[in-house]
Design a protein around this motif. Sequence first.
Motif, PDB file in Angstrom:
ATOM      1  N   THR A   1       0.833  -1.207   0.000  1.00 56.41           N
ATOM      2  CA  THR A   1       0.000   0.000   0.000  1.00 56.41           C
ATOM      3  C   THR A   1       0.862   1.248   0.000  1.00 56.41           C
ATOM      4  OG1 THR A   1      -1.725  -1.181   1.225  1.00 56.41           O
ATOM      5  CG2 THR A   1      -1.830   1.229   1.226  1.00 56.41           C
ATOM      6  N   ARG A   2       1.927   1.243   0.826  1.00 47.66           N
ATOM      7  CA  ARG A   2       2.814   2.408   0.886  1.00 47.66           C
ATOM      8  C   ARG A   2       3.512   2.622  -0.452  1.00 47.66           C
ATOM      9  NH1 ARG A   2       6.438   0.816   4.590  1.00 47.66           N
ATOM     10  NH2 ARG A   2       5.022   1.346   6.303  1.00 47.66           N
ATOM     11  N   LEU A   3       3.894   1.531  -1.132  1.00 44.27           N
ATOM     12  CA  LEU A   3       4.565   1.637  -2.425  1.00 44.27           C
ATOM     13  C   LEU A   3       3.674   2.350  -3.440  1.00 44.27           C
ATOM     14  CD1 LEU A   3       6.859   0.791  -4.432  1.00 44.27           C
ATOM     15  CD2 LEU A   3       5.517  -1.296  -4.831  1.00 44.27           C
ATOM     16  N   LEU A   4       2.416   1.965  -3.479  1.00 47.21           N
ATOM     17  CA  LEU A   4       1.508   2.562  -4.462  1.00 47.21           C
ATOM     18  C   LEU A   4       1.127   3.992  -4.081  1.00 47.21           C
ATOM     19  CD1 LEU A   4      -0.748  -0.543  -5.142  1.00 47.21           C
ATOM     20  CD2 LEU A   4       0.974   0.437  -6.648  1.00 47.21           C
ATOM     21  N   LEU A   5       0.951   4.251  -2.792  1.00 45.81           N
ATOM     22  CA  LEU A   5       0.584   5.602  -2.371  1.00 45.81           C
ATOM     23  C   LEU A   5       1.751   6.579  -2.507  1.00 45.81           C
ATOM     24  CD1 LEU A   5      -1.680   5.024   0.765  1.00 45.81           C
ATOM     25  CD2 LEU A   5      -2.353   5.573  -1.568  1.00 45.81           C
ATOM     26  N   SER A   6       2.979   6.038  -2.569  1.00 45.28           N
ATOM     27  CA  SER A   6       4.117   6.941  -2.753  1.00 45.28           C
ATOM     28  C   SER A   6       4.045   7.633  -4.112  1.00 45.28           C
ATOM     29  CB  SER A   6       5.435   6.170  -2.621  1.00 45.28           C
ATOM     30  OG  SER A   6       5.551   5.197  -3.659  1.00 45.28           O
ATOM     31  N   ASP A   7       3.460   6.942  -5.121  1.00 45.45           N
ATOM     32  CA  ASP A   7       3.271   7.588  -6.419  1.00 45.45           C
ATOM     33  C   ASP A   7       2.341   8.785  -6.289  1.00 45.45           C
ATOM     34  OD1 ASP A   7       4.930   5.879  -7.706  1.00 45.45           O
ATOM     35  OD2 ASP A   7       3.362   4.605  -8.556  1.00 45.45           O
ATOM     36  N   ILE A   8       1.280   8.603  -5.524  1.00 38.48           N
ATOM     37  CA  ILE A   8       0.335   9.705  -5.318  1.00 38.48           C
ATOM     38  C   ILE A   8       1.025  10.858  -4.598  1.00 38.48           C
ATOM     39  CG2 ILE A   8      -1.648  10.378  -3.906  1.00 38.48           C
ATOM     40  CD1 ILE A   8      -3.142   8.074  -4.832  1.00 38.48           C
ATOM     41  N   ALA A   9       1.849  10.539  -3.610  1.00 35.94           N
ATOM     42  CA  ALA A   9       2.541  11.588  -2.864  1.00 35.94           C
ATOM     43  C   ALA A   9       3.423  12.427  -3.790  1.00 35.94           C
ATOM     44  CB  ALA A   9       3.368  10.970  -1.741  1.00 35.94           C
ATOM     45  N   GLN A  10       4.129  11.767  -4.715  1.00 36.21           N
ATOM     46  CA  GLN A  10       4.974  12.518  -5.649  1.00 36.21           C
ATOM     47  C   GLN A  10       4.141  13.425  -6.552  1.00 36.21           C
ATOM     48  OE1 GLN A  10       7.294   9.647  -7.788  1.00 36.21           O
ATOM     49  NE2 GLN A  10       8.305   8.837  -5.960  1.00 36.21           N
ATOM     50  N   LEU A  11       3.097  12.842  -7.148  1.00 35.58           N
ATOM     51  CA  LEU A  11       2.243  13.642  -8.032  1.00 35.58           C
ATOM     52  C   LEU A  11       1.576  14.777  -7.270  1.00 35.58           C
ATOM     53  CD1 LEU A  11       0.522  10.772 -10.060  1.00 35.58           C
ATOM     54  CD2 LEU A  11       2.472  12.169 -10.736  1.00 35.58           C
ATOM     55  N   LEU A  12       1.157  14.491  -6.038  1.00 33.53           N
ATOM     56  CA  LEU A  12       0.484  15.501  -5.224  1.00 33.53           C
ATOM     57  C   LEU A  12       1.421  16.652  -4.904  1.00 33.53           C
ATOM     58  CD1 LEU A  12      -2.272  15.964  -3.844  1.00 33.53           C
ATOM     59  CD2 LEU A  12      -1.302  14.915  -1.804  1.00 33.53           C
ATOM     60  N   ALA A  13       2.672  16.336  -4.555  1.00 33.00           N
ATOM     61  CA  ALA A  13       3.623  17.395  -4.204  1.00 33.00           C
ATOM     62  C   ALA A  13       3.883  18.311  -5.403  1.00 33.00           C
ATOM     63  CB  ALA A  13       4.932  16.770  -3.715  1.00 33.00           C
ATOM     64  N   ILE A  14       4.077  17.705  -6.580  1.00 30.62           N
ATOM     65  CA  ILE A  14       4.326  18.529  -7.771  1.00 30.62           C
ATOM     66  C   ILE A  14       3.099  19.363  -8.103  1.00 30.62           C
ATOM     67  CG2 ILE A  14       4.894  18.459 -10.221  1.00 30.62           C
ATOM     68  CD1 ILE A  14       6.370  15.817  -9.679  1.00 30.62           C
ATOM     69  N   GLY A  15       1.917  18.742  -8.048  1.00 33.46           N
ATOM     70  CA  GLY A  15       0.693  19.467  -8.363  1.00 33.46           C
ATOM     71  C   GLY A  15       0.421  20.597  -7.391  1.00 33.46           C
ATOM     72  N   LEU A  16       0.702  20.374  -6.105  1.00 31.65           N
ATOM     73  CA  LEU A  16       0.480  21.427  -5.110  1.00 31.65           C
ATOM     74  C   LEU A  16       1.410  22.616  -5.330  1.00 31.65           C
ATOM     75  CD1 LEU A  16      -0.106  19.377  -1.820  1.00 31.65           C
ATOM     76  CD2 LEU A  16      -1.792  20.592  -3.199  1.00 31.65           C
ATOM     77  N   LEU A  17       2.636  22.350  -5.773  1.00 28.90           N
ATOM     78  CA  LEU A  17       3.559  23.455  -6.050  1.00 28.90           C
ATOM     79  C   LEU A  17       3.042  24.323  -7.197  1.00 28.90           C
ATOM     80  CD1 LEU A  17       7.081  21.770  -5.679  1.00 28.90           C
ATOM     81  CD2 LEU A  17       6.011  23.462  -4.165  1.00 28.90           C
ATOM     82  N   PHE A  18       2.635  23.661  -8.291  1.00 27.81           N
ATOM     83  CA  PHE A  18       2.066  24.429  -9.403  1.00 27.81           C
ATOM     84  C   PHE A  18       0.767  25.117  -8.986  1.00 27.81           C
ATOM     85  CE2 PHE A  18       4.727  21.534 -11.998  1.00 27.81           C
ATOM     86  CZ  PHE A  18       5.357  22.482 -12.806  1.00 27.81           C
ATOM     87  N   GLY A  19      -0.036  24.411  -8.216  1.00 25.37           N
ATOM     88  CA  GLY A  19      -1.294  24.999  -7.763  1.00 25.37           C
ATOM     89  C   GLY A  19      -1.090  26.191  -6.863  1.00 25.37           C
TER      90      GLY A  19
END
Length: 885
Positions: A807-825
Motif C-alpha cells: 500500500t505504501r509503495l503505491l501511495l508513494s506515487d500519489i505523494a509525488q504527483l500531489l507534491a508537484i501538483g500542489l507546487l504548481f497549484g
Amino acid sequence: MSPRAALARIRGHFSVRQHDARLAEEIATHLDALTADYQRRGLAPDAARLAARRDFGNVTASQENHRAHRTLPFLETLAQDLRFAFRQMRAKPGFTAAAVFTLALGIGANTAIFRVLDAVVLSSLPVKNPEQLVLVIPRQNGKPGPVSYPLFREMAARQHELAGMFAANNVDPVVDPGADSDGSAPRATLVTGRYFELLGAGAQLGRTIVESDDQPGTPPVAVISYGYWQRAFGGKAEALGRSIRINGASAAIVGVAERGFFGERVGSAPDVWLPMSAQPLVWPGHTNWLTSPANARLQPMGRVRPGLSPGVSRARAEAALTALYTQLHELSVHGLDPTIYAIELAPGSQGFGDLQKQFSAPLALLMGIAGIVLLLACCNLANLLLANASARTHEIGIRLAVGAGRGRLLRQLLTESAALAVIGGAAGFALAQQGSRALVQFASAGRGWRLALDPDWRILAFTAAVSLLAAAIFGLAPAFTALRLHPSAALQANHRNGALRSANGAARAFIVAQVAASLVLVAGAALLVRSFRNLETQDFGYRQQGLLLLEFRLDANLIGFRDPARIEQVHQSLNAIPGVIGAALSGRALSSWLLTQVKISLPGQAAPAVDAQLSQVSPHYFETMKIPLLDGREFAESDRKQTAPVAILGEAAARQLFGSANPVGRSISVGSNDTHLVVGVVRDIRLGPREPLAPVVYEPMSQNGVPLLTAVLRTAGDPAAFASAARRAVREAAPGLRLQSVSPVTELLGASIRQERLIAVLSAAFGLLALVLASVGLYGVVAYAVQRRTQEIGIRIALGASHIQITRLLLSDIAQLLAIGLLFGLAGTLALGNWMRSLLFDITPHDPAMLAAAAAILTAVAFAAGYLPARRASHLHPIAALRQE
C-alpha cells in the motif's frame, strides 16, 4: 475545383448506393464480355474468368477511384469514422455515459455562465446601429445624476450636435393587469416622444410612440412588448386599439415593440411604454414632471449623426451640451452650492450598464472558474481514454500491420473523441438552458431581472468551440500515445506493458495538472466563502434581527408630513401594533442612497471642521435599533422646536472633534453655524455591508421639520409577518402617505450582498466538483498503476512484502504527483488571489490559513481516493498476479 463540381460531389454522397450499384453492374458486364471473348479463344470458363479479371485490374481499386471522383473522400471517411465511433460507444455504454456526463457538467457550466455574461456584459442593445448611441451624463460638481423633464426638453430642442436626444424615467408606474391579462402585474415606463425613433427600435405590429404623442393634453397611448402581447393578448392583432389601465387611467394600445427589444436598460424589460406627457394622468396626486424642475427623473441618451468620426463628434457635442447645460441650470435640481456644470457623453451601445458594472467582474471570475472545471473534466476523460487506448493496443497493431497509415488512425481516434465531445456539448447545452435561468434568478434575489437568454448563434458557436477545444485537450494525448507503438511490439503477447508504460507518463502529467487546478479552485472557493461570511456576520453596530424597515416615497405628498404632530400620529399607530416591541422614525434611509453631508465644528475654535452624515430621528430610535448608548441620553419627547437644539454624536465624530474628552454637555456647530448641545454619544453603525463607519451626527426630527422617510419596527417574532399590519397602521394614521417598501432589514442587507452570495455559492459548488473530479482521477491513476504493475506486485508479495508495504509503495506515487501538483497549484492560487483582491472582504488573498486548509483538504481527498485501489492490490494472490498478462 469549381463550386459547381464541389456541389455535385456533395450531392453524390446522398446517392452512393445507387451509383455503386450501377458501377458494379457495369464492371460485371465488362467482365462478362471479357470472359466470353477469352472463351471464344479456347480457354476454359474458369481460366477465361481469371484472365478477364487480370486484364481488368483491381476491381476494388477501380470502385474506390470512381467513388473518389464522384464524391468528397474526406466526407466519406468521416462518415465511416463516425459510424465506427458510435459502434465503440455502444460497445462500452458505461465508459460512454461517464464521459458524456463529465463533459456535460463542464461544458454546461461554461455555456450557462457565458450566456449570462453575454446578456449582461457583451451584447449590444438589439437596435439599429447601436454603436451610434451615447449616454448623456449631466454632472454637477463632478457628480452624475438624472435631469428634470423641463431641462431635458429645452436641451433636446436647442442642441444641434447630436442627431437627437431621448430619455426614459427611472421609476416604474404600476400597471393594472386588466381583464385580458394573465394576472401578473406588468411593468411600465415613461419615455419621450423620439425614444423609439432615436433608439432604433421598430414595431412588430402597429406603430411606436412618436413626437406628437408626447404633447401636453394628448390622449395617452401605449406600446406593449412582444412578450406581454403574447401573454396578455395571445399574440392577436386585435390588441391594437384596446385599452390598458395604468393607475386608473386608460391608454390606447397603438403598437407592439419588435421581438427581442427590451429598452435601454439591460435587465429591466418593461411590458408597457407610455409617452412622458401621460405622467400627470397615470400618476395622479404626484408632482407634474412636465413643469417641475425639482423632479429629476430622466436619464438621457442620444444618437450621434451618421458619417461623422465618433471621437470628434462626441467631443464637439460635449462642449456644446455643457455650455447649454450651464445656461439652463435653473431647470435642474441643485445640490449643495453647485458651481460647475458639465455634460459627459459615454458609449451607449449597451445602454445603461447598472448590471454590467455590478456583475462584470463576478461573472468573469465565474467564467474562469468554470473553465478550470472543464479542464479538470478533460483531464479525467483523458485518463479514461489512455486506459481505453492501452486496451486497444492489439487492435491498433493489426491495423498498422495491414497497412493503415498513422495519420488515418489518428483521424479515426480524434473523430471518436470529437463524437464524445459533440454529444457532451449537446447535453451541456441542454443543461445550460435551465442553468442560466437559475443563475439569473438566484443573482436577482427576488428583483425579477428580465434578461434575453434565448439561445442564438453566438451561444451555439461558443458551445461548439468549447466542445471542440475539450475534444482536443482530452483526445490528442491518448491518440498520439496509442500510435507511438511499433506494430510488431503491439502484436506481442505482452504488448500491453509497453502501452501502459507509454500511457502512464501522460496520465501522471494529467494528474499533476488536475491537482494544481483543483488547489486553485478549492483555495479560491475557500477565500470567497470566508469573505462572504465576513460580510454577512460583521458587526453593523445595531441588531438587524427582528427589525422591519418601512421606506416612504420621497415626493410632493411628503411635504405635509413635516409637521411633528402628524408624524407623531404615525409613530403612535406603529407602536400600537400587537407584537411590536418598539417603533421609531427617521428622516434618513438606512441605506446610503439618500445622505445629507454636513460639516460639524467647535464654536469659536480654529480646529478644522469634520465632514459628517446628518440624520434626523425620533425618540426611542437608538433603543429600537439596539444601537448602544455610550454616554449621555437619548432624545426625549421634551426635545421640541421651541427648546434648545440638541444633538447626539457617533463615536467617530466625537473622537475627531473632542479626542479623548467627554463631549456630553459641550456645544457644536452643525452646518450653517447652528449651535447644538451634545446630549449623548452612540456607537457608530454601518449603512451597508461594504460601507465604512463614517462620522455621523443625529438631530431630533421634532426640531427640524424634515420629511418622514423611514420607520423601523422592533418585533417580537418574524418581522416579515408584521408587514401587512404596518401597512394598515400607516394607511389609517396618514391616508396620503405612500409606502415605497416594507422589508425585514436582514433581507435588505442580504440583497445588498447578492453578488457576493452568488460568487460564494457557485465557487463552493465548483470547488466541491473539483474535489470529486480530482478524487476520481487519482483513483483512476492508482488503479492504472496497479494494472501496469500487477506482476511486480505479485512477485513482491511472493517474496514476503506485507500489505502495508505494498500500500505504501503505491501511495508513494500519489505523494509525488500531489507534491508537484500542489507546487504548481500554489503559484496559480497566488496569481488568482491578486486578481480577485477587490472581491474579498476582511481577508487577504494570500491568507496562509486558507491556503493550508485547501492543501490539507486536497491531500486528504487524494490519499482517500488512492487508498482503495492500493489496499485492493495489497491483497492480490501472488499466483493469480503472476499468471496475469
